[in-house]
Design a protein around this motif. Structure first.
Motif, mmCIF file in Angstrom:
data_model
loop_
_atom_site.group_PDB
_atom_site.id
_atom_site.type_symbol
_atom_site.label_atom_id
_atom_site.label_comp_id
_atom_site.label_asym_id
_atom_site.label_seq_id
_atom_site.Cartn_x
_atom_site.Cartn_y
_atom_site.Cartn_z
ATOM 1 N N ASP A 91 32.893 29.908 31.571
ATOM 2 C CA ASP A 91 32.584 31.060 32.428
ATOM 3 C C ASP A 91 31.125 31.516 32.288
ATOM 4 O O ASP A 91 30.532 31.993 33.245
ATOM 5 N N ASN A 94 37.923 29.571 31.970
ATOM 6 C CA ASN A 94 37.668 31.005 31.831
ATOM 7 C C ASN A 94 38.320 31.501 30.539
ATOM 8 O O ASN A 94 39.527 31.659 30.465
ATOM 9 N N THR A 116 33.239 37.425 32.904
ATOM 10 C CA THR A 116 34.698 37.467 33.039
ATOM 11 C C THR A 116 35.388 38.293 31.951
ATOM 12 O O THR A 116 36.611 38.374 31.944
ATOM 13 N N PRO A 152 34.847 42.637 35.638
ATOM 14 C CA PRO A 152 35.072 41.193 35.451
ATOM 15 C C PRO A 152 34.917 40.451 36.785
ATOM 16 O O PRO A 152 35.456 40.894 37.801
ATOM 17 N N LYS A 172 35.668 37.766 39.456
ATOM 18 C CA LYS A 172 36.842 36.962 39.806
ATOM 19 C C LYS A 172 36.408 35.810 40.695
ATOM 20 O O LYS A 172 36.231 35.971 41.903
#
Ligand SMILES: Cc1ncc(C[n+]2csc(CCOP(=O)(O)OP(=O)(O)O)c2C)c(N)n1
Ligand code: SF4
Lengths: 242, 68
Positions: A94, A121, A135, A157, A159
Motif C-alpha cells: 500500500d 494492503n 490505508t 484511509p 480506498k
C-alpha cells in the motif's frame, strides 16, 4: 503417499525473510499456484515493489524485474507494450501502490493497460518499521500516529478499489482478505480471475488483498488475523468492485 | 490414511496452523529450532488431509499427504 498439498513449482524452496504470520508469504504462494495452474511460468514477468516484498524475485521461480518505489505499473506498462505476448503483473504494497505510486496506479488503470496487479494492503509501511500508510485505519496506532490516525490531521484511509472502480479502463477489481483459510482460497480465485483477464486481453485488473502485518500491528499472528477479520474489513469491505 | 509433514527448521512458530487444524493435530514443540523459533510438529492422529494448515502457512513449510 500421495502429496495432496505441496509447494507450487514456481515458488523456490527457500526460506523467506518475512516476519512470523506475515501475509506476504501466503499471497506469494497463491500467485505461484495460479501461474502453475495456467501454465504460464515461461512467459511471466513480475514487477516487484519496494517494501517488504522487494526481494520477491528471490522466492519466485520466473522472470522478475525490480521497479523504483511506486513505479511498478509504469515499468510494467513498458514491458507489456514492448512484449505484448508476455504475461506481466505487478505485486505492490500500500505504501508503494497507494502513496508514492498513486499517480502511476491511477493512470495505468485509466489507460486500461492490459496488466494484472496484486495489491497487498496491510494498512502500514512494514519494511520501514510501521509508519502510517494511506490505508491506515482511523484511530490505528502506528509509529507516526502514536495516538491513532486522526482524520483532521492525517486524512482518511484511501480506498483503492472504490477509487478505481469509476475508471472506464478498469476491467476487474476485487477485495479479498487473508483472514482465514477460506479467505485465502477466495483470494486465490480472485488472483486467478485477474490473471486470466490479461490472457484474454480484457484490460486492467487489480486484486486488493487485505494482509496481516503482525509485527507492525503489535499483535500475534492469530490476533492479527482476528483484527483483520473484525476491524479492517469494516473500513475495507470485501467483494467485487468491478 | 493421511498425514502432515512440517519442516521444523523453516517454521517460524506463528502458530496459525495450530489454531486452524480442526482435529487439533498440530502442537507447539518444547525445544527451539536452529533459527531460535519455537516450531510446531504434527503429533499424528486422524488427519483428514483437509489442507487448512497448508493454506494458512506463510512459510509454505507444511506438506499434506493422502493415501486415498
Ligand atoms: C523513493 C523512496 N522513498 C522512500 C523509500 C522508503 N521506503 C521503503 S519501503 C517503504 C514503504 C513500504 O510500505 P508498503 O508498500 O506498504 O509495503 P510493506 O513493506 O508494508 O509490505 C518506504 C517508504 C524508498 N525505498 N524509496
Ligand atoms: S514488517 Fe509486516 S509486511 Fe513486512 S515482513 Fe514483517 S509482517 Fe510482513
Amino acid at each position: 503417499m500421495k502429496k495432496a498439498f505441496t509447494r507450487p513449482k514456481s515458488l523456490r524452496d527457500v526460506e523467506t525473510h518475512y516476519c512470523p504470520g506475515c501475509g506476504h508469504g501466503v499471497a506469494q504462494r497463491l500467485v505461484c499456484e495460479v501461474i502453475d495452474q495456467l501454465g504460464i511460468r515461461g512467459k511471466t514477468i513480475a514487477v516487484c515493489p519496494v517494501g517488504c516484498a522487494v526481494v520477491a524475485y528471490d522466492y519466485w521461480n520466473f522472470d522478475c524485474c525490480e521497479a523504483a518505489h511506486g513505479r511498478a505499473l509504469a515499468v510494467a506498462t513498458g514491458i507489456k507494450r514492448v512484449q505484448p505476448d508476455k504475461f506481466v503483473f505487478t505485486y505492490q504494497g500500500d505504501g508503494d501502490l497507494a502513496a508514492i505510486g498513486t499517480a502511476e496506479t491511477v493512470h495505468t488503470a485509466n489507460r486500461g493497460e492490459n496488466l494484472s496487479t496484486v495489491f497487498i494492503n496491510n494498512a502500514i509501511y512494514g519494511m520501514t518499521g510501521g509508519q502510517m500508510a494511506p490505508t491506515t485505519l482511523l484511530n490505528q496506532k502506528t509509529a507516526t500516529t502514536p495516538l491513532g490516525r486522526d482524520a483532521q490531521r492525517e486524512g482518511y484511509p484511501l480506498k483503492v478499489c472504490e477509487l478505481l472502480s469509476r475508471l472506464p479502463g478498469v476491467a476487474f477489481l476485487e477485495r479479498v482478505a487473508l483472514d482465514s483459510a477460506g479467505g485465502i482460497i477466495k483470494a486465490k480465485r480472485a488472483i486467478h480471475q485477474a490473471f486470466v483477464n490479461q490472457l484474454e486481453k480484457k484490460g486492467f485488473s487489480l486484486v486488493e488483498i487485505l494482509s496481516p502485518c503482525p509485527v507492525c500491528w503489535g499483535k500475534s499472528a492469530l490476533q492479527a488475523q482476528q483484527w483483520l477479520k473484525e476491524e479492517m474489513v469494516k473500513t475495507f469491505p470485501l467483494g467485487r468492485y468491478k | 490414511m493421511a498425514e502432515t509433514k512440517i519442516n521444523r527448521e523453516r517454521c517460524k512458530g506463528c502458530q496459525l496452523c495450530v489454531a486452524v487444524c480442526p482435529q487439533g493435530l498440530i502442537v507447539l514443540d518444547k525445544s527451539l529450532n536452529k533459527r531460535g523459533a519455537q516450531p510446531v510438529y504434527f503429533k499424528g492422529g486422524k488427519c483428514t488431509a483437509c489442507g487448512l494448515c497448508f493454506q494458512v502457512c506463510p512459510e509454505c513449510c507444511i506438506e499434506v499427504f493422502n493415501n486415498e
